[in-house]
Design a protein around this motif. Structure first.
Motif, PDB file in Angstrom:
ATOM      1  N   LEU A 289       0.980  -1.070  -0.022  1.00 42.62           N
ATOM      2  CA  LEU A 289      -0.114   0.214   0.003  1.00 42.62           C
ATOM      3  C   LEU A 289       0.985   1.281   0.003  1.00 42.62           C
ATOM      4  O   LEU A 289       0.574   2.373  -0.442  1.00 42.62           O
ATOM      5  CB  LEU A 289      -0.975   0.191   1.356  1.00 42.62           C
ATOM      6  N   GLN A 290       2.097   1.136   0.582  1.00 42.03           N
ATOM      7  CA  GLN A 290       2.985   2.372   0.526  1.00 42.03           C
ATOM      8  C   GLN A 290       3.168   3.244  -0.573  1.00 42.03           C
ATOM      9  O   GLN A 290       2.840   4.236  -0.772  1.00 42.03           O
ATOM     10  CB  GLN A 290       4.260   2.127   1.127  1.00 42.03           C
ATOM     11  N   PRO A 291       3.793   2.418  -1.774  1.00 36.34           N
ATOM     12  CA  PRO A 291       3.724   3.255  -3.041  1.00 36.34           C
ATOM     13  C   PRO A 291       2.683   3.686  -3.578  1.00 36.34           C
ATOM     14  O   PRO A 291       2.688   4.642  -4.227  1.00 36.34           O
ATOM     15  CB  PRO A 291       4.729   1.893  -3.962  1.00 36.34           C
ATOM     16  N   VAL A 539       9.095   4.835  -5.827  1.00 36.40           N
ATOM     17  CA  VAL A 539       8.017   5.916  -5.829  1.00 36.40           C
ATOM     18  C   VAL A 539       8.611   6.829  -4.616  1.00 36.40           C
ATOM     19  O   VAL A 539       8.294   8.204  -4.758  1.00 36.40           O
ATOM     20  CB  VAL A 539       6.745   5.270  -5.357  1.00 36.40           C
ATOM     21  N   MET A 540       9.403   6.624  -3.445  1.00 32.79           N
ATOM     22  CA  MET A 540       9.585   7.491  -2.523  1.00 32.79           C
ATOM     23  C   MET A 540      10.730   8.294  -3.000  1.00 32.79           C
ATOM     24  O   MET A 540      10.515   9.644  -2.820  1.00 32.79           O
ATOM     25  CB  MET A 540       9.958   6.964  -1.370  1.00 32.79           C
ATOM     26  N   GLN A 541      11.679   7.712  -3.868  1.00 37.93           N
ATOM     27  CA  GLN A 541      12.746   8.494  -4.416  1.00 37.93           C
ATOM     28  C   GLN A 541      12.026   9.651  -5.315  1.00 37.93           C
ATOM     29  O   GLN A 541      12.510  10.725  -5.113  1.00 37.93           O
ATOM     30  CB  GLN A 541      13.550   7.551  -5.262  1.00 37.93           C
ATOM     31  N   ARG A 542      11.225   9.387  -6.277  1.00 36.64           N
ATOM     32  CA  ARG A 542      10.580  10.427  -7.060  1.00 36.64           C
ATOM     33  C   ARG A 542      10.045  11.494  -6.305  1.00 36.64           C
ATOM     34  O   ARG A 542       9.880  12.680  -6.554  1.00 36.64           O
ATOM     35  CB  ARG A 542       9.645   9.756  -8.146  1.00 36.64           C
ATOM     36  N   SER A 543       9.154  11.147  -5.434  1.00 38.59           N
ATOM     37  CA  SER A 543       8.360  11.942  -4.557  1.00 38.59           C
ATOM     38  C   SER A 543       9.335  13.120  -3.801  1.00 38.59           C
ATOM     39  O   SER A 543       9.297  14.169  -3.772  1.00 38.59           O
ATOM     40  CB  SER A 543       7.411  11.167  -3.474  1.00 38.59           C
ATOM     41  N   LEU A 544      10.381  12.486  -3.004  1.00 44.01           N
ATOM     42  CA  LEU A 544      11.377  13.385  -2.461  1.00 44.01           C
ATOM     43  C   LEU A 544      11.932  14.063  -3.261  1.00 44.01           C
ATOM     44  O   LEU A 544      12.428  15.331  -3.117  1.00 44.01           O
ATOM     45  CB  LEU A 544      12.266  12.505  -1.642  1.00 44.01           C
ATOM     46  N   GLU A 545      12.450  13.601  -4.482  1.00 42.35           N
ATOM     47  CA  GLU A 545      13.323  14.589  -5.534  1.00 42.35           C
ATOM     48  C   GLU A 545      12.394  15.564  -6.095  1.00 42.35           C
ATOM     49  O   GLU A 545      12.796  16.801  -6.293  1.00 42.35           O
ATOM     50  CB  GLU A 545      13.716  13.733  -6.631  1.00 42.35           C
ATOM     51  N   LYS A 546      11.078  15.335  -6.350  1.00 45.42           N
ATOM     52  CA  LYS A 546      10.124  16.441  -6.751  1.00 45.42           C
ATOM     53  C   LYS A 546       9.957  17.492  -5.731  1.00 45.42           C
ATOM     54  O   LYS A 546       9.792  18.589  -6.029  1.00 45.42           O
ATOM     55  CB  LYS A 546       8.795  15.795  -7.006  1.00 45.42           C
ATOM     56  N   SER A 547      10.113  17.112  -4.215  1.00 42.84           N
ATOM     57  CA  SER A 547       9.942  18.120  -3.411  1.00 42.84           C
ATOM     58  C   SER A 547      11.376  18.969  -3.085  1.00 42.84           C
ATOM     59  O   SER A 547      11.566  19.688  -2.151  1.00 42.84           O
ATOM     60  CB  SER A 547       9.549  17.432  -2.176  1.00 42.84           C
ATOM     61  N   GLY A 548      12.379  18.692  -3.962  1.00 35.55           N
ATOM     62  CA  GLY A 548      13.563  19.410  -3.866  1.00 35.55           C
ATOM     63  C   GLY A 548      14.746  18.728  -2.837  1.00 35.55           C
ATOM     64  O   GLY A 548      15.837  19.454  -2.497  1.00 35.55           O
TER      65      GLY A 548
END
Length: 644
Positions: A289-291, A539-548
């Motif tokens: 469920l996390q991703p 998924v977490m990598q993309r989310s964090l990179e998108k946030s700077g």
């Protein structure tokens, strides 16, 4: 030389009662003392030890030199002192059968009885002689007898002793409670009719006990009021010190109660096994469920049209439903929840009652009854509401055509008798919370199954089968127990017993959330992300990179430590899964802190997400986040840790 006083003693006095013969030397007298099995002390008038015998040294463990010229009070403990002995001798001329306690060299004590007398000269006391008998074994025997008597008085089993002539010579308190027959009516008579209406079985039991030494079986018994029950009965032949038959010991207990205890034990074992399995499934589900949860947040910002937002909303709703199901599994298996605090029953029932009045059909009438000055309980308010609400929902489903739902709370003192009938109960003050309905009742054939995980009679669309299993798990983790009264066609009552709080514990005030929008955007900081689930990692990598943020990834603990070593000066924060094959989260965190003790670490877990501060420190973590969690939760936690 004046005559010493004559004093009574349970042994022949070693002291002269008249002027000693000049032919008897001091050494001969001491040799005589050494032959005696009791402790002999010769004391000065002011209480110092002048001489002792061999028994004194052997029983107390001191060397001769360790006695001489020491105050007798150095050896007298926990009771009388030398002043007491001296006063008694001055008043009545002797000390007889005085219980005392002596200190041994190894720190232990001996219970003794002292007899003492003294020489007198011109009306003044001279030397004092003490004969001291060791009664430690007698004291231990008396204490053991008291313990055995207490056990017999509290034992719920009926313990009966019958002499070889067939008469009852002992009838325990347990027998009085089980059969309702007082001891004075049973002793001195043959076995009462309450122990069985089939004389052939009783004759066979007696014959086997006399010939083989024992008999086991079931007997149809009854109480003095006529209530019948089946008793598990054990007969054993007792022999005297010479080995000859002396009497027959009979131990009876209600077979239904013993079977209930055994079934409860087996049910607990089954639930433990299922719980271990369910905990593993819950962990895997949270990783799945996390991703999904993070991806929904990412697409919300990209897909602005109404149709896409509606679909994303449905996905988010289903993720939350799945998350709630997993949370129930974890609550059932491991008791995940915040720290306990004082829970007032008025508040607890008030929250549940408000929900019931708004959400339940109008055909169901709610009644709430609370005892005055009800003590609070120490627990988790949310989990307690979950317990009562689950029971209310079951009551609602049992009253399809309407009825009365009653919530009741009273103080309840659990005594030893009541506790003996409930495997998990302990004596003390409890609060009893009752949820009763006037519905259909629970059929006898399924009553033993209703607390088993995933058992439901509601069908797949209406129930998961975890409701009562979760209720039972929460109650047990709060130190309580549950009882059920039900009759098919007449309704059910679930009684929740929870230990009353012994002293009021002030609940911590919830922290007030800031009215300002919290900062979540990154400022180019580098984060090492470690997780053995590649989907979660991506998924977490993309989310964090998108946030700077700059993100480095590792697929297990060993890779995480290696990557940290090579980039130690660049990394600002580590986020790691706590459960990974090989080097897990806590072990990897310890290895990283050996390289850089000050590096902050955030843990993620599909299991316990509410550890206390001591646990966090022991794990080397700043925070721990429960899976699944959305992007906002992760970003907020990162910012809080980096800004500390």
């Amino acid at each position: 030389m004046a005559n010493p006083a004559v004093f009574a003693s349970p042994i022949t006095s070693p002291f002269p009662t008249a002027q000693p013969s000049p032919m008897i030397s001091a050494s001969s007298l001491h040799e005589t003392w050494d032959l005696l099995p009791v402790i002999i002390w010769k004391l000065s008038a002011n209480g110092f030890v002048l001489a002792t015998n061999r028994a004194s040294r052997e029983l107390l463990g001191y060397d001769p030199a360790e006695f001489l010229n020491r105050p007798a009070d150095d050896f007298l403990v926990n009771s009388i002192d030398f002043k007491f002995l001296k006063n008694r001798i001055e008043m009545i001329g002797r000390v007889s059968n005085q219980e005392a306690c002596l200190l041994c060299k190894d720190g232990s004590t001996r219970h003794v009885v002292i007899d003492a007398g003294a020489e007198t000269s011109g009306g003044s006391l001279g030397e004092i002689y003490c004969a001291i008998s060791d009664h430690s074994q007698r004291k231990r025997t008396e204490a053991h007898a008291r313990e055995q008597t207490e056990l017999l008085l509290r034992n719920e089993e009926a313990i009966i002793i019958q002499n070889l002539e067939g008469q009852v010579i002992y009838w325990s308190m347990g027998a009085e409670r089980l059969y309702g027959l007082p001891a004075f009516e049973a002793i001195g008579r043959p076995l009462p009719r309450e122990l069985g209406d089939d004389p052939q079985i009783l004759t066979e039991a007696r014959r086997c006990a006399l010939s083989t030494g024992e008999w086991r079986g079931e007997l149809k018994n009854s109480t003095t009021t006529g209530t019948q029950f089946v008793a598990e009965s054990r007969w054993a032949l007792l022999r005297d010190q010479t080995g000859n038959p002396q009497s027959i010991l009979i131990i009876n207990e209600d077979a239904a109660e013993s079977r209930l205890l055994e079934e409860e034990r087996l049910r607990a074992q089954r639930q433990e096994c299922i719980g271990n399995l369910a905990g593993g499934i819950a962990h895997d589900l949270n990783n799945i469920l996390q991703p999904i949860s993070i991806a929904i947040d990412m697409f919300r910002g990209r897909l602005a049209d109404n149709e896409s937002q509606e679909v994303l909303g449905m996905l988010d709703s289903n993720v939350r439903r799945a998350t709630e199901l997993v949370r129930q599994i974890l609550t059932f298996t491991s008791g995940v929840g915040p720290e306990r605090q004082t829970v007032e029953i008025n508040s607890l029932f008030g929250e549940v009652a408000n929900f019931v009045r708004q959400a339940f059909p109008k055909a169901i009438q709610l009644q709430v009854s609370l005892e005055d000055k009800l003590p609070p309980i120490l627990g988790d308010q949310t989990q307690m509401e979950q317990v009562i609400l689950n029971l209310c929902v079951n009551a609602r489903d049992a009253m399809r055509d309407g009825g009365t739902l009653r919530l009741e709370a009273v103080g309840f003192e659990v005594d030893e008798t009541f506790a003996a009938r409930q495997p998990l109960a302990k004596s003390g003050l409890y609060v009893r919370l009752s949820v009763s309905d006037t519905g259909s009742g629970i059929p006898r054939q399924i009553r033993k199954k209703i607390f088993e995980p995933f058992f439901t009679t509601k069908g797949p669309e209406k129930g998961t089968g975890l409701g009562l299993a979760t209720v039972l798990g929460i109650i047990r983790r709060h130190g309580g127990f549950l009882t059920l009264e039900t009759e098919e066609g007449s309704g059910s009552s679930f009684h929740v017993f929870l230990p009353a709080a012994t002293s009021a514990t002030e609940a911590p005030n919830p922290s007030h959330a800031s009215k300002l929008e919290p900062k979540t955007a990154g400022g180019g900081e580098t984060i090492l992300l470690v997780d053995d689930e590649s989907t979660v990692l991506k998924v977490m990598q993309r989310s964090l990179e998108k946030s700077g943020y700059r993100v480095l990834t590792a697929h297990d603990g060993e890779e995480g430590v290696s990557l940290f070593k090579s980039r130690v000066g660049e990394i600002d924060l580590v986020i790691t899964d706590m459960s990974m094959p090989g080097l897990d989260g806590p072990e990897m965190t310890a290895a990283i802190h050996k390289i850089s003790p000050s590096i902050p670490v955030i843990g993620t877990s599909g299991l316990d997400t509410h550890p206390d501060q001591e646990t966090l420190r022991a794990l080397g973590l700043r925070k721990i986040l429960g899976k699944p969690c959305n992007s906002q939760t992760i970003l907020l936690a990162i910012r809080q840790v980096l800004d500390e």
